[in-house]
Design an enzyme around this catalytic site. Structure first.
Site, PDB file in Angstrom:
ATOM      1  N   LYS A  15       0.829  -1.214   0.000  1.00 19.73           N
ATOM      2  CA  LYS A  15       0.000   0.000   0.000  1.00 19.73           C
ATOM      3  C   LYS A  15       0.863   1.265   0.000  1.00 19.73           C
ATOM      4  O   LYS A  15       0.564   2.203  -0.735  1.00 19.73           O
ATOM      5  CB  LYS A  15      -0.920   0.047   1.236  1.00 19.73           C
ATOM      6  N   ARG A  90      -9.348   0.933   8.843  1.00 17.59           N
ATOM      7  CA  ARG A  90      -8.896  -0.430   9.108  1.00 17.59           C
ATOM      8  C   ARG A  90      -9.969  -1.222   9.859  1.00 17.59           C
ATOM      9  O   ARG A  90      -9.766  -2.404  10.145  1.00 17.59           O
ATOM     10  CB  ARG A  90      -7.631  -0.384   9.962  1.00 17.59           C
ATOM     11  N   ARG A 127      11.984  -7.181   4.687  1.00 15.73           N
ATOM     12  CA  ARG A 127      12.093  -5.729   4.432  1.00 15.73           C
ATOM     13  C   ARG A 127      13.074  -5.053   5.392  1.00 15.73           C
ATOM     14  O   ARG A 127      13.074  -5.312   6.591  1.00 15.73           O
ATOM     15  CB  ARG A 127      10.692  -5.120   4.603  1.00 15.73           C
ATOM     16  N   ARG A 160      11.864  -3.160  10.765  1.00 12.70           N
ATOM     17  CA  ARG A 160      10.834  -2.523  11.571  1.00 12.70           C
ATOM     18  C   ARG A 160      10.355  -3.525  12.623  1.00 12.70           C
ATOM     19  O   ARG A 160      10.163  -4.694  12.299  1.00 12.70           O
ATOM     20  CB  ARG A 160       9.653  -2.150  10.663  1.00 12.70           C
ATOM     21  N   ARG A 171      -0.387  -9.448  12.812  1.00 13.71           N
ATOM     22  CA  ARG A 171      -1.023  -8.370  12.051  1.00 13.71           C
ATOM     23  C   ARG A 171      -1.947  -8.954  10.976  1.00 13.71           C
ATOM     24  O   ARG A 171      -2.988  -8.382  10.670  1.00 13.71           O
ATOM     25  CB  ARG A 171       0.033  -7.477  11.392  1.00 13.71           C
TER      26      ARG A 171
HETATM   27  P1  AMP Z   1       1.039   0.667   8.837  1.00 17.74           P
HETATM   28  O1  AMP Z   1       2.291   1.404   8.594  1.00 17.74           O
HETATM   29  O2  AMP Z   1      -0.129   1.199   8.041  1.00 17.74           O
HETATM   30  O3  AMP Z   1       1.182  -0.817   8.685  1.00 17.74           O
HETATM   31  O4  AMP Z   1       0.638   0.932  10.376  1.00 17.74           O
HETATM   32  C1  AMP Z   1       1.485   0.548  11.440  1.00 17.74           C
HETATM   33  C2  AMP Z   1       0.680   0.359  12.718  1.00 17.74           C
HETATM   34  O5  AMP Z   1       0.012   1.592  13.058  1.00 17.74           O
HETATM   35  C3  AMP Z   1      -0.456  -0.664  12.635  1.00 17.74           C
HETATM   36  O6  AMP Z   1      -0.014  -1.990  12.842  1.00 17.74           O
HETATM   37  C4  AMP Z   1      -1.374  -0.181  13.751  1.00 17.74           C
HETATM   38  O7  AMP Z   1      -0.870  -0.533  15.031  1.00 17.74           O
HETATM   39  C5  AMP Z   1      -1.276   1.336  13.617  1.00 17.74           C
HETATM   40  N1  AMP Z   1      -2.295   1.842  12.678  1.00 17.74           N
HETATM   41  C6  AMP Z   1      -2.097   2.481  11.484  1.00 17.74           C
HETATM   42  N2  AMP Z   1      -3.259   2.808  10.905  1.00 17.74           N
HETATM   43  C7  AMP Z   1      -4.238   2.374  11.741  1.00 17.74           C
HETATM   44  C8  AMP Z   1      -5.665   2.393  11.711  1.00 17.74           C
HETATM   45  N3  AMP Z   1      -6.326   2.933  10.673  1.00 17.74           N
HETATM   46  N4  AMP Z   1      -6.337   1.850  12.750  1.00 17.74           N
HETATM   47  C9  AMP Z   1      -5.684   1.317  13.816  1.00 17.74           C
HETATM   48  N5  AMP Z   1      -4.351   1.249  13.898  1.00 17.74           N
HETATM   49  C10 AMP Z   1      -3.617   1.765  12.882  1.00 17.74           C
END
Ligand code: AMP
Length: 224
Positions: A15, A90, A127, A160, A171
């Site tokens: 994404k 999400r 990654r 990460r 996740r």
């Molecule tokens: P990402 O970089 O989009 O994978 O986000 C990293 C982490 O941020 C996720 O695993 C969640 O813990 C938190 N996070 C990001 N976006 C959301 C969302 N829309 N709702 C809840 N948690 C989020």
């Protein structure tokens, strides 16, 4: 309010990469809730402190915190003509909050990047990110010339915290339970375009742009 493009897909589906391409191509601000949280974490803000534990263990940050942060960000001038959402919504309550806030003014489309769990695990756990700049590598698909060192700036490469295998698996479970239902949510509203995420990144971008054009053409026909 103009166009709101939502990118759906499991964590690690690409994404972020696709959002960067699409935002350039469409001239829309790229809003990543993950990046917004990481920024808060880095700056040790109260929001970052509240989100840290959830993020590091692969869980979702509670809806109320995410929704407030997102609405604050999209109220900025660069989002007036529309924006591209990467990592939001999400959950169904997040989607419902967005739908309510947008009302009938915005032209909404949800692009879903489809990919198998096994491919996600392979991608995510390999990654590597640079501490010095924004470069991203992959142990198998795009390894750095020198192990552990960024070819762009010489910075140290790291994994990460939430890309470690057990966290990725967690996740993915969270994704299937909480986020995958959004595919049906947007499909029920006739706003969904699905593309195959297991192609080269450029091909995925092309498919996403083609899907967007097709959905706009269908909208135009609908409104005539
Ligand atoms: P990402 O970089 O989009 O994978 O986000 C990293 C982490 O941020 C996720 O695993 C969640 O813990 C938190 N996070 C990001 N976006 C959301 C969302 N829309 N709702 C809840 N948690 C989020």
């Amino acid at each position: 309010m103009g166009r709101v493009v939502i990118l759906l897909g499991a964590p690690g589906a690409g994404k972020g990469t696709q959002a960067a391409q699409l935002s350039k191509n469409l001239g829309l601000a790229h809003i990543s809730t993950g990046d917004l949280f990481r920024e808060n974490l880095k700056n040790n803000t109260p929001l970052g402190d509240q989100a840290r534990e959830f993020m590091n263990s692969g869980r979702l940050v509670p809806d109320a915190l995410v929704i407030e942060m997102l609405f604050d960000r999209v109220s900025k001038p660069d989002c007036e003509v529309g924006y591209l959402l990467d990592g939001f919504p999400r959950t169904i309550p997040q989607a419902a909050a967005l739908e309510e806030a947008l009302g009938t003014d915005a032209d909404v489309v949800a692009l879903s990047i489809e990919i198998r769990d096994a491919a996600i695990i392979e991608r995510a756990t390999g990654r590597l990110l640079c501490r010095g700049c924004t470069a991203i590598y992959h142990r198998t698909f795009s390894p750095p010339a020198q192990a552990g060192v960024c070819g762009e700036c010489g910075g140290e490469l790291f994994q990460r915290e939430d890309d470690q295998e057990e966290v990725v698996a967690k996740r993915l479970n969270v994704y299937h339970a909480e986020t995958a239902p959004l595919v049906e949510y947007y499909s029920d509203r006739d706003l969904l375009v699905g593309v195959n995420g297991e192609q080269a990144p450029d091909q995925v971008t092309e498919a996403l742009l083609a899907g967007l054009s097709a959905s706009c053409a269908a909208d135009d026909r609908g409104s005539n």
